[in-house]
Design a protein around this motif. Sequence first.
Motif, short mmCIF file in Angstrom:
data_model
loop_
_atom_site.label_atom_id
_atom_site.label_comp_id
_atom_site.label_asym_id
_atom_site.label_seq_id
_atom_site.Cartn_x
_atom_site.Cartn_y
_atom_site.Cartn_z
N GLN A 97 0.90 6.95 -6.79
CA GLN A 97 -0.23 7.84 -7.06
C GLN A 97 0.18 9.29 -6.91
O GLN A 97 -0.13 10.12 -7.75
N ARG A 98 0.92 9.55 -5.83
CA ARG A 98 1.34 10.94 -5.63
C ARG A 98 2.23 11.39 -6.77
O ARG A 98 2.15 12.52 -7.24
N PRO B 240 0.83 -1.21 0.00
CA PRO B 240 0.00 0.00 0.00
C PRO B 240 0.87 1.27 0.00
O PRO B 240 0.54 2.26 -0.66
N MET B 241 1.97 1.22 0.74
CA MET B 241 2.87 2.36 0.80
C MET B 241 3.33 2.79 -0.60
O MET B 241 3.28 3.94 -0.98
N GLN B 242 3.72 1.75 -1.34
CA GLN B 242 4.27 2.00 -2.67
C GLN B 242 3.20 2.57 -3.61
O GLN B 242 3.47 3.50 -4.36
N THR B 243 1.98 1.97 -3.54
CA THR B 243 0.91 2.46 -4.40
C THR B 243 0.67 3.94 -4.15
O THR B 243 0.48 4.71 -5.08
N GLU B 244 0.68 4.28 -2.84
CA GLU B 244 0.41 5.67 -2.51
C GLU B 244 1.46 6.59 -3.13
O GLU B 244 1.13 7.64 -3.68
N SER B 245 2.70 6.16 -3.07
CA SER B 245 3.74 7.03 -3.61
C SER B 245 3.67 7.13 -5.14
O SER B 245 3.90 8.17 -5.70
#
Lengths: 211, 200
Positions: free
Chosen positions: A10-11, A3-8
């Motif tokens: 996306q950002r 999830p951490m990676q997806t968020e980054s």
Amino acid sequence: MSPMQTESTQRKIIMEGLWRNNPIFKQVLGICSTLAVTNLVMNTIVMCAALVFTLALSSMTVSILRGYTPRNIRMMVETLIIAFYVIIVDVLLKAYWPQMSTNLGPYVGLIITNCIVMGRCEAYGNSNPPGVAFLDGAFNALGYSFVLLIIATFREILGMGTFAGLAVPYFSSPAWDKWIIMVMPPGAFFMLGIVVWIFRSIQVEKEDKPK
Amino acid sequence: MNVGAEIQQAFVVCISAVFTQNILLAYFLGLCPFIGVSREIKTAFGLGLAVIFVLTATVMLNWLAYRYVLEPLGLEFFRFILFIIIIAAFVQFTEMAIERFSPFLYQKLGVFLPLITVNCAILGASLFMVIRNYSFIVTIGWGLGSGTGWFLAIMAMAGIRQRLAHERIPRGLQGPGITLIIAGLMALAFIGFTGVLQGR
């Protein structure tokens, strides 16, 4: 992907679309269909909404179909997908807002040939999963929209003394000699030229610093 | 309307499309190639000629398709897709025909033809033609005029940009920035033509 990676990611997509790889400053592409409607803020908002809708959904559709599309007719398929969404926008506008449809004239239809839409579908939608393709499309269109809104705001206030049809205190009074030229075609070229100049200078400075 | 009056109207539409209502400087159509491909007079010339040819021909084809296929069937909303397909097909066929019959012309124009499919001026001219309800003869004038107007604008821009190549322009303004400012000045100059067609 965690999830951490997806968020980054996306950002990163959001930042790229809005600023770092902004369609207008970086590439100066796809301004044809939209520059013409920047004389009034209201027209610009509707046009930009249409663009966000088309770009996000067609990028997603291209991405969904990417496994089934033969490579050599890819461009044609992409054009048809884009045209499909543009027709939806056009029909909706004609039915529920005929006045706006007349104002925008042929420019809604010209979203089809807007290089940004095709460019994003080709560069991103074609090789990424639907979710991120949608996000990439949406934020590229938003990055594009915010520049056009800046231009439209200046043009309408300086040229007509109004903002989205509402009178602006000083500029609508007789004290302000209206710059009619701003609502005419040359005004659009000048404003876009100046905006591109300012944003590029900022980016050039940033690039120069680390050296 | 009789034919004589229509030809006269076509002539007026043609002249106004070249000068007062220039498709590029007044309607912003075909800006991408205008900014991207206007660095040299030679390329601008080839692209401009290709635009005149394709624009005139597709406007006529699209008029026929709209009047005799879409209108009787009540499928007007379908025009975007049909126009795009006609334009793409026409460009494809022209490319093949030129390649076969005139290698010289192909060498000159060949590279520009594919670029033209995505030129908004081509589709835009057809859409304007539908909105303004032109007759067939007037449409020919409109197509020729808009193509020529675009050609004129890109040639002028290429000439100016060749001169500018050795000037010292602020870094942020280089490339697209300065092109847009010049386009603005050109648009201003073209507005000066408005008086030519007074009473229209």
